[in-house]
Design a protein around this motif. Structure first.
Motif, PDB file in Angstrom:
ATOM      1  N   SER A  45       0.826  -1.207   0.000  1.00  0.00           N
ATOM      2  CA  SER A  45       0.000   0.000   0.000  1.00  0.00           C
ATOM      3  C   SER A  45       0.860   1.257   0.000  1.00  0.00           C
ATOM      4  O   SER A  45       1.943   1.285   0.580  1.00  0.00           O
ATOM      5  N   VAL A  48      -0.758   7.211   0.811  1.00  0.00           N
ATOM      6  CA  VAL A  48      -2.098   7.772   0.624  1.00  0.00           C
ATOM      7  C   VAL A  48      -3.166   6.717   0.920  1.00  0.00           C
ATOM      8  O   VAL A  48      -4.148   6.993   1.606  1.00  0.00           O
ATOM      9  N   GLU A  49      -2.967   5.508   0.420  1.00  0.00           N
ATOM     10  CA  GLU A  49      -3.922   4.424   0.690  1.00  0.00           C
ATOM     11  C   GLU A  49      -3.998   4.105   2.176  1.00  0.00           C
ATOM     12  O   GLU A  49      -5.088   3.928   2.721  1.00  0.00           O
ATOM     13  N   SER A  51      -3.315   6.087   4.648  1.00  0.00           N
ATOM     14  CA  SER A  51      -3.971   7.216   5.300  1.00  0.00           C
ATOM     15  C   SER A  51      -5.481   7.150   5.130  1.00  0.00           C
ATOM     16  O   SER A  51      -6.233   7.355   6.086  1.00  0.00           O
ATOM     17  N   GLN A  52      -5.937   6.876   3.920  1.00  0.00           N
ATOM     18  CA  GLN A  52      -7.373   6.814   3.663  1.00  0.00           C
ATOM     19  C   GLN A  52      -8.039   5.687   4.445  1.00  0.00           C
ATOM     20  O   GLN A  52      -9.150   5.845   4.948  1.00  0.00           O
ATOM     21  N   GLU A  53      -7.376   4.561   4.562  1.00  0.00           N
ATOM     22  CA  GLU A  53      -7.968   3.396   5.230  1.00  0.00           C
ATOM     23  C   GLU A  53      -7.878   3.457   6.754  1.00  0.00           C
ATOM     24  O   GLU A  53      -8.722   2.891   7.442  1.00  0.00           O
ATOM     25  N   THR A  54      -6.850   4.127   7.273  1.00  0.00           N
ATOM     26  CA  THR A  54      -6.659   4.155   8.726  1.00  0.00           C
ATOM     27  C   THR A  54      -7.080   5.469   9.368  1.00  0.00           C
ATOM     28  O   THR A  54      -7.290   5.517  10.577  1.00  0.00           O
ATOM     29  N   GLY A  55      -7.153   6.541   8.579  1.00  0.00           N
ATOM     30  CA  GLY A  55      -7.490   7.843   9.131  1.00  0.00           C
ATOM     31  C   GLY A  55      -6.301   8.569   9.743  1.00  0.00           C
ATOM     32  O   GLY A  55      -6.452   9.629  10.344  1.00  0.00           O
ATOM     33  N   ASP A  57      -2.969  10.774   9.448  1.00  0.00           N
ATOM     34  CA  ASP A  57      -2.457  11.792   8.539  1.00  0.00           C
ATOM     35  C   ASP A  57      -1.215  11.286   7.793  1.00  0.00           C
ATOM     36  O   ASP A  57      -0.353  10.649   8.402  1.00  0.00           O
ATOM     37  N   PRO A  58      -1.107  11.558   6.483  1.00  0.00           N
ATOM     38  CA  PRO A  58       0.058  11.109   5.713  1.00  0.00           C
ATOM     39  C   PRO A  58       1.396  11.614   6.276  1.00  0.00           C
ATOM     40  O   PRO A  58       2.389  10.894   6.233  1.00  0.00           O
TER      41      PRO A  58
END
Length: 67
Positions: A45, A48-49, A51-55, A57-58
């Protein structure tokens, strides 16, 4: 005494080996566990992926990778 700004919240704190203040250290540990668990089941992963899945911050994920 070595004063630094917290990399997470920006507050001034007494540096004791971590780049975040004591208040943010607990949140960092929680986020780290979530990210680590996600990466173990999705090893290819992108940040960005993750971050989107876990919440998380990148920039926090990138800091985990650097540290």
């Amino acid at each position: 005494m070595d004063l630094r700004n917290c990399r997470r919240c920006g507050k001034l704190f007494n540096f004791k080996g971590h780049s975040v203040c004591v208040g943010c250290l607990v949140k960092d540990e929680e986020d780290y566990l979530v990210v680590r668990e996600y990466i173990s089941s999705h090893p290819k992963s992108s940040v960005v992926e993750i971050s989107q899945e876990t919440g998380v911050d990148p920039s926090t994920i990138n800091r985990f990778l650097r540290e």
